[in-house]
Design a protein around this motif. Structure first.
Motif, short mmCIF file in Angstrom:
data_model
loop_
_atom_site.label_atom_id
_atom_site.label_comp_id
_atom_site.label_asym_id
_atom_site.label_seq_id
_atom_site.Cartn_x
_atom_site.Cartn_y
_atom_site.Cartn_z
N THR A 20 7.68 -38.22 6.57
CA THR A 20 7.31 -39.56 7.06
C THR A 20 7.16 -39.61 8.57
N HIS A 21 7.98 -38.84 9.29
CA HIS A 21 7.86 -38.82 10.76
C HIS A 21 8.68 -37.68 11.35
N ASN A 22 8.40 -37.41 12.64
CA ASN A 22 8.98 -36.24 13.28
C ASN A 22 10.30 -36.52 14.00
N HIS A 23 11.24 -37.17 13.34
CA HIS A 23 12.61 -37.24 13.85
C HIS A 23 13.43 -36.16 13.16
N SER A 24 14.47 -35.67 13.85
CA SER A 24 15.22 -34.53 13.31
C SER A 24 15.90 -34.86 11.99
N ASP A 25 16.24 -36.14 11.76
CA ASP A 25 16.86 -36.48 10.47
C ASP A 25 15.83 -36.67 9.36
N HIS A 26 14.55 -36.41 9.67
CA HIS A 26 13.51 -36.48 8.63
C HIS A 26 12.66 -35.21 8.57
N ALA A 27 12.75 -34.37 9.61
CA ALA A 27 11.93 -33.16 9.63
C ALA A 27 12.66 -31.96 10.23
N GLY A 28 13.95 -32.10 10.54
CA GLY A 28 14.67 -31.06 11.27
C GLY A 28 14.79 -29.72 10.57
N ASP A 29 14.86 -29.73 9.25
CA ASP A 29 14.98 -28.47 8.50
C ASP A 29 13.62 -27.86 8.16
N LEU A 30 12.55 -28.57 8.49
CA LEU A 30 11.21 -28.13 8.08
C LEU A 30 10.82 -26.73 8.59
N PRO A 31 11.02 -26.41 9.89
CA PRO A 31 10.56 -25.09 10.36
C PRO A 31 11.22 -23.93 9.62
N VAL A 32 12.52 -24.03 9.42
CA VAL A 32 13.24 -22.94 8.74
C VAL A 32 12.79 -22.83 7.29
N VAL A 33 12.73 -23.95 6.61
CA VAL A 33 12.38 -23.91 5.19
C VAL A 33 10.94 -23.43 4.99
N ALA A 34 10.01 -23.86 5.83
CA ALA A 34 8.61 -23.43 5.68
C ALA A 34 8.51 -21.91 5.80
N LEU A 35 9.21 -21.34 6.78
CA LEU A 35 9.13 -19.90 7.00
C LEU A 35 9.81 -19.12 5.88
N VAL A 36 11.00 -19.54 5.50
CA VAL A 36 11.74 -18.81 4.45
C VAL A 36 11.02 -18.92 3.10
N GLU A 37 10.53 -20.13 2.80
CA GLU A 37 9.83 -20.31 1.52
C GLU A 37 8.55 -19.47 1.48
N LEU A 38 7.85 -19.38 2.61
CA LEU A 38 6.64 -18.54 2.66
C LEU A 38 6.99 -17.09 2.32
N LYS A 39 8.08 -16.62 2.92
CA LYS A 39 8.52 -15.23 2.66
C LYS A 39 8.92 -15.03 1.20
N ARG A 40 9.39 -16.12 0.57
CA ARG A 40 9.79 -16.05 -0.84
C ARG A 40 8.62 -16.26 -1.79
N GLY A 41 7.43 -16.48 -1.21
CA GLY A 41 6.25 -16.66 -2.06
C GLY A 41 5.97 -18.11 -2.43
N ASN A 42 6.71 -19.04 -1.83
CA ASN A 42 6.48 -20.47 -2.07
C ASN A 42 5.90 -21.09 -0.82
N ARG A 43 4.56 -21.05 -0.71
CA ARG A 43 3.90 -21.61 0.47
C ARG A 43 3.90 -23.13 0.34
N LEU A 44 4.55 -23.81 1.31
CA LEU A 44 4.68 -25.27 1.22
C LEU A 44 3.35 -25.97 1.46
N GLN A 45 3.17 -27.08 0.76
CA GLN A 45 2.10 -28.02 1.07
C GLN A 45 2.78 -29.21 1.75
N ILE A 46 2.53 -29.38 3.04
CA ILE A 46 3.20 -30.42 3.81
C ILE A 46 2.25 -31.59 3.99
N ILE A 47 2.66 -32.76 3.51
CA ILE A 47 1.79 -33.93 3.45
C ILE A 47 2.33 -34.99 4.40
N ALA A 48 1.49 -35.45 5.32
CA ALA A 48 1.91 -36.47 6.28
C ALA A 48 0.68 -37.26 6.74
N GLN A 49 0.93 -38.41 7.35
CA GLN A 49 -0.19 -39.14 7.95
C GLN A 49 -0.79 -38.24 9.04
#
Ligand SMILES: [Zn+2]
Length: 240
Positions: free
Chosen positions: A64-93
């Protein structure tokens, strides 16, 4: 036949909740016929709660927006999930997406562009996007200290099944778009706050099917101090 959708609350924390009190940031998982398919916000502490409750991440993530309590874990999860074969689809305005790519994902810029780490879907306000599982998504702007968008999910019959303000002050324009939903989730805090609705202000909007997230209260405090309010807490589920 109408699908059976369920929402599982991962956390209801506010800005400082995760860091100072160990309360997971506000977030929820969407499931269809028992299958988790989309995460809504990925702030501090949410990644751990997803793993604890579901054991894996879905590929779809709405931010919904780029505050740490709404997107703070995103960088780590995107990278780790990519390595695990789960490429995220990130949807935002659209503009929120640009902020996420430029600022939130900056810690990875040396090694990988945001486009290499995930699929990014940027939506103009009000434009419909096929989220899958028979639902379309549309974002609507809130009033907040950081550019923030709530959204609603509509089914193939044109029913608004679920709506969420994300972080916002009471905004009549936003609330009127979202209030017809079968399940309507409002962001609100116990006390008056410059950038969030408070419990007193949202009273006129409360009715069956309306719930409160982002309050930052522990379970004990929520039950003890506000037993009359529909406060969402981690682990709770709603059918919509
Ligand atoms: Zn915020």
């Amino acid at each position: 036949m109408s699908s059976f959708y369920e929402l599982t609350v991962l956390g209801s924390g506010a800005g400082a909740s995760s860091v100072y009190e160990g309360l997971t940031s506000s977030s929820f998982m969407l499931s269809c016929d028992g299958q988790p398919f989309c995460l809504v916000d990925l702030g501090l502490g949410v990644g751990r709660e997803v793993m604890r409750q579901f054991g894996e991440f879905p590929s779809k993530v709405i931010i919904t927006h780029n505050h740490s309590d709404h997107a703070g874990d995103l960088p780590v999860v995107a990278l780790v999930e990519l390595k695990r074969g789960n490429r995220l689809q990130i949807i935002a305005q659209t503009e929120v997406m640009q902020r996420l790519k430029q600022h939130r994902m900056a810690e990875h810029h040396q090694q990988a562009k945001p486009e290499a780490l995930a699929d990014w879907v940027g939506l103009p306000e009000g434009e419909s996007f096929e989220l899958g599982f028979g639902l379309t998504l549309a974002f609507y702007r809130g009033e907040h200290s950081e550019l923030s968008f709530g959204f609603r999910l509509m089914d193939a019959q044109g029913q608004i099944r679920l709506a969420y303000t994300a972080d916002s002050c009471v905004s009549t324009a936003l609330y009127e778009k979202l209030a017809p939903a079968q399940v309507f989730i409002l962001d609100a805090r116990p006390k008056p706050n410059a950038w969030h609705a408070d419990f007193a202000q949202i009273q006129p909007w409360l009715k069956p099917g309306v719930f409160i997230l982002g309050h930052g209260l522990s379970k004990a405090k929520a039950y003890e101090s506000y037993p009359e309010l529909p406060l969402l807490l981690a682990g709770q589920t709603l059918v919509f």
